[in-house]
Design a protein around this motif. Structure first.
Motif, PDB file in Angstrom:
ATOM      1  N   GLU A   1       5.903   4.061 -17.238  1.00  0.00           N
ATOM      2  CA  GLU A   1       6.814   3.503 -16.255  1.00  0.00           C
ATOM      3  C   GLU A   1       6.198   2.261 -15.628  1.00  0.00           C
ATOM      4  OE1 GLU A   1       8.143   6.372 -13.410  1.00  0.00           O
ATOM      5  OE2 GLU A   1       9.271   7.497 -14.912  1.00  0.00           O
ATOM      6  N   PHE A   2       7.019   1.261 -15.417  1.00  0.00           N
ATOM      7  CA  PHE A   2       6.610  -0.015 -14.829  1.00  0.00           C
ATOM      8  C   PHE A   2       6.730   0.086 -13.313  1.00  0.00           C
ATOM      9  CE2 PHE A   2       7.570  -4.182 -13.122  1.00  0.00           C
ATOM     10  CZ  PHE A   2       6.630  -4.997 -13.747  1.00  0.00           C
ATOM     11  N   LEU A   3       5.741  -0.464 -12.610  1.00  0.00           N
ATOM     12  CA  LEU A   3       5.782  -0.509 -11.155  1.00  0.00           C
ATOM     13  C   LEU A   3       5.079  -1.778 -10.694  1.00  0.00           C
ATOM     14  CD1 LEU A   3       6.490   0.969  -8.476  1.00  0.00           C
ATOM     15  CD2 LEU A   3       4.213   1.974  -8.585  1.00  0.00           C
ATOM     16  N   SER A   4       5.692  -2.490  -9.766  1.00  0.00           N
ATOM     17  CA  SER A   4       5.113  -3.687  -9.159  1.00  0.00           C
ATOM     18  C   SER A   4       4.868  -3.389  -7.691  1.00  0.00           C
ATOM     19  CB  SER A   4       6.078  -4.863  -9.307  1.00  0.00           C
ATOM     20  OG  SER A   4       5.657  -5.938  -8.511  1.00  0.00           O
ATOM     21  N   CYS A   5       3.627  -3.659  -7.200  1.00  0.00           N
ATOM     22  CA  CYS A   5       3.351  -3.367  -5.788  1.00  0.00           C
ATOM     23  C   CYS A   5       2.216  -4.227  -5.236  1.00  0.00           C
ATOM     24  CB  CYS A   5       3.047  -1.889  -5.597  1.00  0.00           C
ATOM     25  SG  CYS A   5       1.753  -1.231  -6.647  1.00  0.00           S
ATOM     26  N   THR A   6       2.132  -4.249  -3.902  1.00  0.00           N
ATOM     27  CA  THR A   6       1.037  -4.938  -3.210  1.00  0.00           C
ATOM     28  C   THR A   6       0.194  -3.961  -2.400  1.00  0.00           C
ATOM     29  OG1 THR A   6       2.498  -5.474  -1.363  1.00  0.00           O
ATOM     30  CG2 THR A   6       2.191  -7.183  -3.054  1.00  0.00           C
ATOM     31  N   GLU A   7       0.560  -2.687  -2.407  1.00  0.00           N
ATOM     32  CA  GLU A   7      -0.233  -1.639  -1.754  1.00  0.00           C
ATOM     33  C   GLU A   7      -0.496  -0.538  -2.769  1.00  0.00           C
ATOM     34  OE1 GLU A   7       1.215  -0.157   1.953  1.00  0.00           O
ATOM     35  OE2 GLU A   7       1.902  -2.138   2.583  1.00  0.00           O
ATOM     36  N   HIS A   8      -1.780  -0.312  -3.038  1.00  0.00           N
ATOM     37  CA  HIS A   8      -2.167   0.695  -4.028  1.00  0.00           C
ATOM     38  C   HIS A   8      -3.683   0.832  -3.928  1.00  0.00           C
ATOM     39  CE1 HIS A   8      -2.914   2.480  -7.993  1.00  0.00           C
ATOM     40  NE2 HIS A   8      -1.650   2.857  -7.963  1.00  0.00           N
ATOM     41  N   PRO A   9      -4.247   2.003  -4.244  1.00  0.00           N
ATOM     42  CA  PRO A   9      -5.706   2.154  -4.207  1.00  0.00           C
ATOM     43  C   PRO A   9      -6.460   1.130  -5.068  1.00  0.00           C
ATOM     44  CG  PRO A   9      -4.683   4.307  -4.338  1.00  0.00           C
ATOM     45  CD  PRO A   9      -3.579   3.289  -4.505  1.00  0.00           C
ATOM     46  N   LEU A  10      -5.870   0.674  -6.169  1.00  0.00           N
ATOM     47  CA  LEU A  10      -6.529  -0.333  -7.007  1.00  0.00           C
ATOM     48  C   LEU A  10      -6.635  -1.689  -6.308  1.00  0.00           C
ATOM     49  CD1 LEU A  10      -4.923   0.453 -10.472  1.00  0.00           C
ATOM     50  CD2 LEU A  10      -7.338   0.724  -9.854  1.00  0.00           C
TER      51      LEU A  10
ATOM     52  N   GLU B   1     -11.232  -3.029  11.802  1.00  0.00           N
ATOM     53  CA  GLU B   1      -9.779  -3.066  11.866  1.00  0.00           C
ATOM     54  C   GLU B   1      -9.267  -3.481  10.491  1.00  0.00           C
ATOM     55  OE1 GLU B   1     -11.369  -5.360  14.307  1.00  0.00           O
ATOM     56  OE2 GLU B   1     -11.719  -3.537  15.451  1.00  0.00           O
ATOM     57  N   ALA B   2      -8.427  -2.649   9.907  1.00  0.00           N
ATOM     58  CA  ALA B   2      -7.870  -2.970   8.591  1.00  0.00           C
ATOM     59  C   ALA B   2      -6.928  -4.163   8.720  1.00  0.00           C
ATOM     60  CB  ALA B   2      -7.130  -1.771   8.019  1.00  0.00           C
ATOM     61  N   GLN B   3      -7.198  -5.192   7.957  1.00  0.00           N
ATOM     62  CA  GLN B   3      -6.370  -6.393   7.952  1.00  0.00           C
ATOM     63  C   GLN B   3      -6.079  -6.774   6.515  1.00  0.00           C
ATOM     64  OE1 GLN B   3      -8.408  -9.482  10.074  1.00  0.00           O
ATOM     65  NE2 GLN B   3      -8.794  -8.200  11.845  1.00  0.00           N
ATOM     66  N   LEU B   4      -4.843  -7.228   6.285  1.00  0.00           N
ATOM     67  CA  LEU B   4      -4.508  -7.726   4.958  1.00  0.00           C
ATOM     68  C   LEU B   4      -5.117  -9.099   4.765  1.00  0.00           C
ATOM     69  CD1 LEU B   4      -0.752  -6.734   4.512  1.00  0.00           C
ATOM     70  CD2 LEU B   4      -2.761  -5.696   3.463  1.00  0.00           C
ATOM     71  N   VAL B   5      -5.644  -9.326   3.589  1.00  0.00           N
ATOM     72  CA  VAL B   5      -6.255 -10.604   3.245  1.00  0.00           C
ATOM     73  C   VAL B   5      -5.208 -11.447   2.520  1.00  0.00           C
ATOM     74  CG1 VAL B   5      -8.077 -11.676   1.880  1.00  0.00           C
ATOM     75  CG2 VAL B   5      -8.528  -9.552   3.084  1.00  0.00           C
ATOM     76  N   LYS B   6      -5.129 -12.700   2.849  1.00  0.00           N
ATOM     77  CA  LYS B   6      -4.178 -13.623   2.190  1.00  0.00           C
ATOM     78  C   LYS B   6      -4.951 -14.514   1.238  1.00  0.00           C
ATOM     79  CE  LYS B   6      -0.718 -12.430   4.914  1.00  0.00           C
ATOM     80  NZ  LYS B   6       0.584 -12.087   4.767  1.00  0.00           N
ATOM     81  N   PRO B   7      -4.419 -14.903   0.093  1.00  0.00           N
ATOM     82  CA  PRO B   7      -3.140 -14.452  -0.442  1.00  0.00           C
ATOM     83  C   PRO B   7      -3.247 -13.025  -0.973  1.00  0.00           C
ATOM     84  CG  PRO B   7      -4.210 -15.850  -2.041  1.00  0.00           C
ATOM     85  CD  PRO B   7      -5.093 -15.829  -0.816  1.00  0.00           C
ATOM     86  N   LEU B   8      -2.154 -12.311  -0.873  1.00  0.00           N
ATOM     87  CA  LEU B   8      -2.108 -10.946  -1.385  1.00  0.00           C
ATOM     88  C   LEU B   8      -2.167 -10.952  -2.910  1.00  0.00           C
ATOM     89  CD1 LEU B   8       0.635  -9.149   0.732  1.00  0.00           C
ATOM     90  CD2 LEU B   8      -1.828  -8.815   0.819  1.00  0.00           C
ATOM     91  N   HIS B   9      -2.829  -9.962  -3.447  1.00  0.00           N
ATOM     92  CA  HIS B   9      -2.820  -9.771  -4.887  1.00  0.00           C
ATOM     93  C   HIS B   9      -1.756  -8.731  -5.218  1.00  0.00           C
ATOM     94  CE1 HIS B   9      -6.624 -11.825  -4.498  1.00  0.00           C
ATOM     95  NE2 HIS B   9      -6.568 -12.055  -5.784  1.00  0.00           N
ATOM     96  N   HIS B  10      -1.213  -8.836  -6.395  1.00  0.00           N
ATOM     97  CA  HIS B  10      -0.164  -7.936  -6.852  1.00  0.00           C
ATOM     98  C   HIS B  10      -0.702  -7.067  -7.978  1.00  0.00           C
ATOM     99  CE1 HIS B  10       3.006 -10.125  -4.666  1.00  0.00           C
ATOM    100  NE2 HIS B  10       2.252 -11.173  -4.921  1.00  0.00           N
ATOM    101  N   LEU B  11      -0.113  -5.914  -8.095  1.00  0.00           N
ATOM    102  CA  LEU B  11      -0.471  -4.967  -9.140  1.00  0.00           C
ATOM    103  C   LEU B  11       0.766  -4.673  -9.970  1.00  0.00           C
ATOM    104  CD1 LEU B  11      -2.345  -2.732 -10.399  1.00  0.00           C
ATOM    105  CD2 LEU B  11      -1.413  -1.205  -8.645  1.00  0.00           C
ATOM    106  N   LEU B  12       0.611  -4.779 -11.282  1.00  0.00           N
ATOM    107  CA  LEU B  12       1.646  -4.316 -12.206  1.00  0.00           C
ATOM    108  C   LEU B  12       1.077  -3.097 -12.915  1.00  0.00           C
ATOM    109  CD1 LEU B  12       2.945  -7.616 -13.862  1.00  0.00           C
ATOM    110  CD2 LEU B  12       3.775  -6.468 -11.799  1.00  0.00           C
ATOM    111  N   LEU B  13       1.738  -1.967 -12.754  1.00  0.00           N
ATOM    112  CA  LEU B  13       1.332  -0.725 -13.415  1.00  0.00           C
ATOM    113  C   LEU B  13       2.247  -0.456 -14.595  1.00  0.00           C
ATOM    114  CD1 LEU B  13       0.763   1.806 -10.487  1.00  0.00           C
ATOM    115  CD2 LEU B  13      -0.942   1.037 -12.119  1.00  0.00           C
TER     116      LEU B  13
END
Length: 190
Positions: free
Chosen positions: A50-59, A152-164
């Motif tokens: 299954e295909f999944l696109s996300c910006t939040e994932h343990p990887l 403090e957890a902060q998102l780093v820019k630019p965000l990386h994307h994950l394709l599973l």
């Protein structure tokens, strides 16, 4: 936001897996996916899932969150229970996607040595969620730690994307999708 022409949960097959692009097929369509600023990939031709696109994932923890260092400041001569607790907590954050030792400085043996000695670097450049798991386990066993960086957890820019794609994946800053013709169009009779 990434413009992805393949819907999440669509069953796809990896036809081509190169260092800079992949070709995925699904019923009736194929797409070439070019990687922009690729960080890592684990794809092989023939993988299906299954295909999944996300910006939040343990990887994505190492790429999309702030990073800190964790040092130990006190000794624990018999650290077996603490080490088991640390491993369990980190495995809980990774959810099976990475080895629990991924961010440890020198692996489990060095972690043990530093805790027994009461000094040394436990993690360098670890995501806040992983560092927090380490610190909480150490606090539970009375082991003092020092954190270099902001917890403090902060998102780093630019965000990386994950394709599973099933258990396969690609991590990059961006992806370019191009539909690829897989069948010859019907020839008109003249």
């Amino acid at each position: 936001m990434l413009d992805v022409p393949i819907p999440d949960n669509q069953m796809v097959t990896v036809m081509v897996a190169q260092t800079t692009f992949a070709v995925l097929t699904m019923p009736g369509k194929s797409f070439r996916i070019d990687y922009v600023e690729k960080k890592e990939a684990r794809l092989k031709p023939g993988m299906r899932g299954e295909f999944l696109s996300c910006t939040e994932h343990p990887l994505l923890l190492a790429y999309n969150s702030s990073l800190v260092g964790v040092y130990v400041n006190s000794r624990l001569p018999e650290p077996d229970d603490l080490l088991a607790d640390i491993q369990q907590r980190i495995e809980g954050v990774f959810q099976g996607w990475r080895d629990w030792q991924w961010f440890l400085n020198g692996g489990a043996n060095q972690l043990r040595k530093n805790i027994v000695d009461g000094s040394g670097l436990l993690m360098a450049g670890a995501p806040v969620s992983i560092a927090q798991a380490m610190v909480e386990a150490c606090e539970k066993y009375g082991v003092s730690t020092y954190v270099h960086g902001k917890m403090e957890a902060q998102l780093v820019k630019p965000l990386h994307h994950l394709l599973l794609i099933g258990q396969g994946y690609i991590i990059a800053q961006d992806f370019r999708f191009t539909e690829v013709l897989t069948k010859m169009p019907p020839q008109s009779s003249q």
